[in-house]
Design a protein around this motif. Sequence first.
Motif, PDB file in Angstrom:
ATOM      1  N   MET A   1      -2.562 -25.375  60.938  1.00 36.87           N
ATOM      2  CA  MET A   1      -3.426 -26.516  60.621  1.00 36.87           C
ATOM      3  C   MET A   1      -2.929 -27.281  59.387  1.00 36.87           C
ATOM      4  SD  MET A   1      -5.669 -26.868  62.862  1.00 36.87           S
ATOM      5  CE  MET A   1      -6.238 -25.955  64.253  1.00 36.87           C
ATOM      6  N   THR A   2      -2.417 -26.556  58.392  1.00 39.61           N
ATOM      7  CA  THR A   2      -1.884 -27.212  57.202  1.00 39.61           C
ATOM      8  C   THR A   2      -0.654 -28.037  57.560  1.00 39.61           C
ATOM      9  OG1 THR A   2      -2.718 -25.440  55.790  1.00 39.61           O
ATOM     10  CG2 THR A   2      -0.966 -26.819  54.885  1.00 39.61           C
ATOM     11  N   ALA A   3       0.249 -27.473  58.358  1.00 42.27           N
ATOM     12  CA  ALA A   3       1.444 -28.210  58.772  1.00 42.27           C
ATOM     13  C   ALA A   3       1.062 -29.444  59.587  1.00 42.27           C
ATOM     14  CB  ALA A   3       2.370 -27.307  59.574  1.00 42.27           C
ATOM     15  N   TYR A   4       0.082 -29.300  60.460  1.00 43.60           N
ATOM     16  CA  TYR A   4      -0.386 -30.425  61.276  1.00 43.60           C
ATOM     17  C   TYR A   4      -0.950 -31.532  60.379  1.00 43.60           C
ATOM     18  CZ  TYR A   4      -2.951 -32.887  64.952  1.00 43.60           C
ATOM     19  OH  TYR A   4      -3.438 -33.835  65.813  1.00 43.60           O
ATOM     20  N   GLY A   5      -1.755 -31.158  59.394  1.00 41.89           N
ATOM     21  CA  GLY A   5      -2.337 -32.139  58.484  1.00 41.89           C
ATOM     22  C   GLY A   5      -1.289 -32.826  57.627  1.00 41.89           C
ATOM     23  N   LEU A   6      -0.360 -32.048  57.082  1.00 38.74           N
ATOM     24  CA  LEU A   6       0.692 -32.637  56.255  1.00 38.74           C
ATOM     25  C   LEU A   6       1.611 -33.529  57.084  1.00 38.74           C
ATOM     26  CD1 LEU A   6       1.596 -29.592  53.971  1.00 38.74           C
ATOM     27  CD2 LEU A   6       0.306 -31.647  53.348  1.00 38.74           C
ATOM     28  N   GLY A   7       1.911 -33.108  58.312  1.00 43.78           N
ATOM     29  CA  GLY A   7       2.728 -33.939  59.197  1.00 43.78           C
ATOM     30  C   GLY A   7       2.040 -35.249  59.534  1.00 43.78           C
ATOM     31  N   GLY A   8       0.743 -35.186  59.775  1.00 44.68           N
ATOM     32  CA  GLY A   8      -0.014 -36.406  60.049  1.00 44.68           C
ATOM     33  C   GLY A   8      -0.058 -37.340  58.852  1.00 44.68           C
ATOM     34  N   ALA A   9      -0.208 -36.764  57.655  1.00 41.77           N
ATOM     35  CA  ALA A   9      -0.214 -37.588  56.444  1.00 41.77           C
ATOM     36  C   ALA A   9       1.141 -38.248  56.231  1.00 41.77           C
ATOM     37  CB  ALA A   9      -0.582 -36.729  55.236  1.00 41.77           C
ATOM     38  N   ALA A  10       2.229 -37.503  56.470  1.00 39.47           N
ATOM     39  CA  ALA A  10       3.568 -38.077  56.317  1.00 39.47           C
ATOM     40  C   ALA A  10       3.802 -39.173  57.347  1.00 39.47           C
ATOM     41  CB  ALA A  10       4.620 -36.975  56.454  1.00 39.47           C
ATOM     42  N   LEU A  11       3.361 -38.963  58.575  1.00 42.36           N
ATOM     43  CA  LEU A  11       3.519 -39.979  59.611  1.00 42.36           C
ATOM     44  C   LEU A  11       2.699 -41.219  59.284  1.00 42.36           C
ATOM     45  CD1 LEU A  11       4.796 -40.696  62.320  1.00 42.36           C
ATOM     46  CD2 LEU A  11       2.817 -39.650  63.432  1.00 42.36           C
ATOM     47  N   THR A  12       1.520 -41.031  58.736  1.00 41.21           N
ATOM     48  CA  THR A  12       0.682 -42.164  58.346  1.00 41.21           C
ATOM     49  C   THR A  12       1.381 -43.016  57.285  1.00 41.21           C
ATOM     50  OG1 THR A  12      -1.337 -40.950  58.857  1.00 41.21           O
ATOM     51  CG2 THR A  12      -1.553 -42.814  57.363  1.00 41.21           C
TER      52      THR A  12
ATOM     53  N   ASP B   1       5.610 -48.890  57.457  1.00 38.08           N
ATOM     54  CA  ASP B   1       6.864 -49.637  57.606  1.00 38.08           C
ATOM     55  C   ASP B   1       6.901 -50.225  59.017  1.00 38.08           C
ATOM     56  OD1 ASP B   1       9.435 -50.626  57.570  1.00 38.08           O
ATOM     57  OD2 ASP B   1      10.388 -48.652  57.787  1.00 38.08           O
ATOM     58  N   PRO B   2       6.919 -51.558  59.140  1.00 40.97           N
ATOM     59  CA  PRO B   2       6.880 -52.163  60.482  1.00 40.97           C
ATOM     60  C   PRO B   2       8.037 -51.731  61.390  1.00 40.97           C
ATOM     61  CG  PRO B   2       6.476 -53.815  58.799  1.00 40.97           C
ATOM     62  CD  PRO B   2       6.878 -52.562  58.081  1.00 40.97           C
ATOM     63  N   ALA B   3       9.229 -51.577  60.841  1.00 40.51           N
ATOM     64  CA  ALA B   3      10.372 -51.171  61.674  1.00 40.51           C
ATOM     65  C   ALA B   3      10.161 -49.755  62.216  1.00 40.51           C
ATOM     66  CB  ALA B   3      11.670 -51.247  60.867  1.00 40.51           C
ATOM     67  N   PHE B   4       9.679 -48.859  61.367  1.00 37.16           N
ATOM     68  CA  PHE B   4       9.417 -47.489  61.824  1.00 37.16           C
ATOM     69  C   PHE B   4       8.311 -47.482  62.864  1.00 37.16           C
ATOM     70  CE2 PHE B   4       7.181 -43.463  61.703  1.00 37.16           C
ATOM     71  CZ  PHE B   4       8.219 -42.563  61.846  1.00 37.16           C
ATOM     72  N   SER B   5       7.260 -48.235  62.611  1.00 37.35           N
ATOM     73  CA  SER B   5       6.127 -48.293  63.537  1.00 37.35           C
ATOM     74  C   SER B   5       6.570 -48.809  64.899  1.00 37.35           C
ATOM     75  CB  SER B   5       5.029 -49.179  62.958  1.00 37.35           C
ATOM     76  OG  SER B   5       3.929 -49.239  63.812  1.00 37.35           O
TER      77      SER B   5
END
Length: 91
Positions: A49-60, A65-69
């Motif tokens: 759950m911690t990895a999932y949350g941190l991954g989601g925060a990093a992706l957010t 960045d419009p190019a990444f999005s």
Amino acid sequence: DGFMVQIANPKAVLFFTAVLPPFLDPARPLGPQLVLFAVATIGLDMITMTAYGLGGAALTRRMTDPAFSRAFGWISGGLLLIAAALIVFRH
């Protein structure tokens, strides 16, 4: 919160009743075995759950960045189209 929802979920209870018996040795005391199994399960759940949350925060953060999005959208769409094609054309 996630742990409390999972522990109250009937599917999780059924899963553990199906998974637990092969990991228990009836010749040894069950109490310590159950404690070890519970600690391992809760620990792995917390790590996941911690990895999932941190991954989601990093992706957010990256999605600002419009190019990444845009690239993320194209890649996600392509993967979904491949999955759809595999479903449609399976034998």
